[in-house]
Design a protein around this motif. Structure first.
Motif, PDB file in Angstrom:
ATOM      1  N   UNK A 101       0.546  -0.119   6.319  1.00 40.25           N
ATOM      2  CA  UNK A 101      -0.914  -0.110   6.203  1.00 40.25           C
ATOM      3  C   UNK A 101      -1.540  -1.345   6.849  1.00 40.25           C
ATOM      4  N   UNK A 102      -2.698  -1.158   7.429  1.00 44.80           N
ATOM      5  CA  UNK A 102      -3.492  -2.272   7.939  1.00 44.80           C
ATOM      6  C   UNK A 102      -4.204  -2.930   6.754  1.00 44.80           C
ATOM      7  N   UNK A 103      -4.752  -4.121   6.943  1.00 47.45           N
ATOM      8  CA  UNK A 103      -5.502  -4.747   5.852  1.00 47.45           C
ATOM      9  C   UNK A 103      -6.625  -3.852   5.330  1.00 47.45           C
ATOM     10  N   UNK A 104      -7.314  -3.177   6.231  1.00 46.47           N
ATOM     11  CA  UNK A 104      -8.403  -2.292   5.809  1.00 46.47           C
ATOM     12  C   UNK A 104      -7.865  -1.133   4.981  1.00 46.47           C
ATOM     13  N   UNK A 105      -6.759  -0.544   5.424  1.00 48.89           N
ATOM     14  CA  UNK A 105      -6.164   0.565   4.682  1.00 48.89           C
ATOM     15  C   UNK A 105      -5.664   0.102   3.316  1.00 48.89           C
ATOM     16  N   UNK A 106      -5.083  -1.078   3.260  1.00 47.39           N
ATOM     17  CA  UNK A 106      -4.597  -1.616   1.992  1.00 47.39           C
ATOM     18  C   UNK A 106      -5.746  -1.826   1.022  1.00 47.39           C
ATOM     19  N   UNK A 107      -6.855  -2.344   1.534  1.00 50.46           N
ATOM     20  CA  UNK A 107      -8.026  -2.578   0.690  1.00 50.46           C
ATOM     21  C   UNK A 107      -8.586  -1.257   0.151  1.00 50.46           C
ATOM     22  N   UNK A 108      -8.582  -0.230   0.978  1.00 43.87           N
ATOM     23  CA  UNK A 108      -9.078   1.081   0.552  1.00 43.87           C
ATOM     24  C   UNK A 108      -8.165   1.678  -0.525  1.00 43.87           C
ATOM     25  N   UNK A 109      -6.851   1.561  -0.322  1.00 46.02           N
ATOM     26  CA  UNK A 109      -5.917   2.093  -1.305  1.00 46.02           C
ATOM     27  C   UNK A 109      -6.006   1.316  -2.619  1.00 46.02           C
ATOM     28  N   UNK A 110      -6.270   0.018  -2.533  1.00 46.80           N
ATOM     29  CA  UNK A 110      -6.414  -0.789  -3.740  1.00 46.80           C
ATOM     30  C   UNK A 110      -7.641  -0.360  -4.538  1.00 46.80           C
ATOM     31  N   UNK A 111      -8.715  -0.005  -3.844  1.00 48.68           N
ATOM     32  CA  UNK A 111      -9.915   0.485  -4.532  1.00 48.68           C
ATOM     33  C   UNK A 111      -9.612   1.793  -5.257  1.00 48.68           C
ATOM     34  N   UNK A 112      -8.862   2.677  -4.611  1.00 49.63           N
ATOM     35  CA  UNK A 112      -8.471   3.933  -5.250  1.00 49.63           C
ATOM     36  C   UNK A 112      -7.551   3.670  -6.445  1.00 49.63           C
ATOM     37  N   UNK A 113      -6.678   2.707  -6.267  1.00 48.29           N
ATOM     38  CA  UNK A 113      -5.758   2.323  -7.335  1.00 48.29           C
ATOM     39  C   UNK A 113      -6.533   1.831  -8.564  1.00 48.29           C
ATOM     40  N   UNK A 114      -7.551   1.021  -8.339  1.00 44.81           N
ATOM     41  CA  UNK A 114      -8.347   0.500  -9.457  1.00 44.81           C
ATOM     42  C   UNK A 114      -8.973   1.632 -10.258  1.00 44.81           C
TER      43      UNK A 114
END
Length: 355
Positions: free
Chosen positions: A334-347
């Motif tokens: 994952x790119x940083x942007x993709x990681x940030x998006x997945x983290x939001x979904x995770x939350x």
């Protein structure tokens, strides 16, 4: 002729109960490890005196060494002391740092090692590795698996809850590590050891499904057994694969980027939860999230004192901590942007399961 079986090296004896330290001399004699108590007893600076008071009557011929454990220098210094006399065994009594120091020193001079654990913070109780600090950071060293393992629940109960919570995180993270190993097998054809997976997963499954609290003997026994099985699993396959995947990579990255953030167990527990979410396993994710939440472990970066940006940075850095290991993190790349998006979904998923 087909190979009909294989030899698996395990401890001669495993005991998890109250009063184990006081009965140490009897155990060593009964298992023919040391009939006369000619052993080197290694204790840490914390509860050393109390421990010696309990086991001294049955170990009159023992030499006692107090170590400020956890470093390669301390382990080498202990090793130099051990070679001055012939011992039947080295008995490491205490927590992870003391035990790892004793394991390394015993291996260096080919002396059998006995673990007597007074805390359940990690799977080093029975693992074939020792985690020790050195000038460049922290290293993991291959050592002989202990010849005997004892866990004294009296000491575990009287110790800090944070140590037991850390052990829970370390034990249940094996579920994620095994899933990463299976992924590497499917994608890259990496050989997988079914026995090692079975051992690691069985202990973790028993723990994650146990209804008890960290104050219950039954739960503490299950935790101890899960950690022991995780260590033996690594010995069976000759690597840490069944106990270390993307979860540990994330923890190593946090240690490197933000040292002192949390305990190893807390960090790998959170790493395992995030990796399970990334693998798209909703049932397992919910099960793991509820377990960690129920026992007071971190389920979000904020619980460890990390911002989302810091956690994203750790996830991005994680694969570089173990370049030889293929996990869900390497698979998704994952790119940083993709990681940030997945983290939001995770939350959002965490709020659904933990409130």
């Amino acid at each position: 002729m087909p190979l009909l079986g294989r030899t698996v090296i395990t401890p001669l004896t495993i005991e998890v109960r109250r009063g184990a330290v006081a009965d140490l001399g009897s155990l060593l004699a009964d298992r023919r490890i040391s009939a006369g108590g000619d052993v080197a007893v290694v204790v840490g600076p914390g509860q050393g005196e109390k421990i010696l008071e309990l086991c001294r009557p049955s170990l009159g011929a023992a030499d006692v060494f107090t170590v400020v454990g956890g470093t390669i220098d301390a382990a080498n210094q202990l090793g130099d002391q051990l070679r001055r006399r012939q011992y039947d065994a080295v008995v490491g009594i205490g927590g992870g740092k003391t035990i790892d120091t004793a394991k390394y020193a015993a291996t260096r001079y080919g002396i059998p090692m006995v673990t007597v654990a007074t805390s359940l913070a990690n799977d080093g109780i029975a693992s074939p590795t020792a985690s020790l600090d050195h000038e460049g950071g922290k290293g993991s060293y291959g050592v002989h698996i202990p010849i005997a393992v004892m866990v004294d629940l009296d000491f575990v109960e009287s110790g800090p809850d944070s140590q037991t919570q850390a052990g829970i995180g370390d034990a249940v993270s094996n579920l994620s590590a095994c899933a990463d190993w299976e992924l590497a097998h499917q994608v890259r054809g990496e050989p997988i050891d079914g026995l090692a997976v079975t051992l690691a997963r069985t202990g973790a499954e028993a723990l994650i499904n146990h209804p008890g609290k960290i104050t219950d003997d039954g739960f503490l026994t299950t935790l101890a057994e899960a950690l022991i099985l995780g260590g033996i699993a690594s010995s069976v396959c000759g690597s840490t694969r069944p106990a270390s995947g993307g979860d540990h990579e994330i923890s190593h990255a946090i240690d490197r980027l933000y040292p002192g953030t949390g305990s190893h167990g807390e960090q790998v527990g959170l790493g395992a939860l995030f990796c399970t979410f990334l693998r798209g396993e909703p049932d397992r994710f919910g099960q793991l999230a509820r377990c960690l939440h129920r026992h007071g472990l971190a389920t979000t970066p904020a619980d460890l004192g990390l911002t989302d940006d810091q956690f994203v940075e750790a996830v991005q850095f994680a694969p570089s901590t173990r370049p030889d290991r293929y996990t869900i993190l390497e698979h998704l790349a994952m790119s940083p942007t993709e990681t940030r998006e997945r983290l939001a979904d995770y939350a959002g998923a965490i709020r659904d399961h933990c409130g």
